[in-house]
Design a protein around this motif. Sequence first.
Motif, mmCIF file in Angstrom:
data_model
loop_
_atom_site.group_PDB
_atom_site.id
_atom_site.type_symbol
_atom_site.label_atom_id
_atom_site.label_comp_id
_atom_site.label_asym_id
_atom_site.label_seq_id
_atom_site.Cartn_x
_atom_site.Cartn_y
_atom_site.Cartn_z
ATOM 1 N N UNK A 1 -21.718 -56.944 -3.767
ATOM 2 C CA UNK A 1 -21.825 -56.511 -2.284
ATOM 3 C C UNK A 1 -21.112 -57.927 -1.398
ATOM 4 N N UNK A 2 -20.436 -58.948 -2.051
ATOM 5 C CA UNK A 2 -19.788 -60.057 -1.215
ATOM 6 C C UNK A 2 -18.591 -59.491 -0.635
ATOM 7 N N UNK A 3 -18.420 -60.133 0.135
ATOM 8 C CA UNK A 3 -16.922 -59.737 0.711
ATOM 9 C C UNK A 3 -15.887 -60.473 0.054
ATOM 10 N N UNK A 4 -14.741 -59.972 0.291
ATOM 11 C CA UNK A 4 -13.472 -60.491 -0.591
ATOM 12 C C UNK A 4 -13.309 -61.923 -0.257
ATOM 13 N N UNK A 5 -13.456 -62.360 0.800
ATOM 14 C CA UNK A 5 -13.344 -63.863 1.203
ATOM 15 C C UNK A 5 -14.072 -64.484 0.533
ATOM 16 N N UNK A 6 -13.435 -65.733 0.077
ATOM 17 C CA UNK A 6 -14.445 -66.721 -0.641
ATOM 18 C C UNK A 6 -15.062 -66.341 -1.854
ATOM 19 N N UNK B 1 -19.311 -61.396 -10.099
ATOM 20 C CA UNK B 1 -20.619 -61.375 -10.154
ATOM 21 C C UNK B 1 -21.023 -61.193 -11.668
ATOM 22 N N UNK B 2 -20.406 -60.232 -12.260
ATOM 23 C CA UNK B 2 -20.522 -60.187 -13.629
ATOM 24 C C UNK B 2 -20.713 -61.448 -14.650
ATOM 25 N N UNK B 3 -20.295 -62.465 -13.837
ATOM 26 C CA UNK B 3 -20.270 -63.690 -14.728
ATOM 27 C C UNK B 3 -21.222 -64.774 -14.129
ATOM 28 N N UNK B 4 -21.529 -64.577 -12.697
ATOM 29 C CA UNK B 4 -22.302 -65.471 -12.120
ATOM 30 C C UNK B 4 -23.761 -65.281 -12.593
ATOM 31 N N UNK B 5 -24.226 -63.988 -12.505
ATOM 32 C CA UNK B 5 -25.537 -63.679 -12.817
ATOM 33 C C UNK B 5 -26.064 -63.973 -14.236
#
Length: 82
Positions: free
Chosen positions: A27-32, A37-41
């Motif tokens: 759901x995050x925008x492309x900027x930044x 997400x599949x690594x962060x969670x």
Amino acid sequence: MPARAVAPTPLTDTLCLSESLGLVPDPRGCRGRRYPLSALVPAAAASVLAGARSLTATTEWISDASVWACRALGFPVDLLTR
């Protein structure tokens, strides 16, 4: 004699998560967006299983993780910064 329950191992228990999370839309925008997400969670889950109780402790756990653990979780690893 009943079998002993094995304590969870933070990294191996969360590796199964990364496969499933690859299918979830980010759901995050492309900027930044630096990391998938599949690594962060899974990394956050592994840090909590390892005892992290705050966002600071989670980021410290991820930054202290070995190169092979970061690769296994799905992070791009720059060997020049390690």
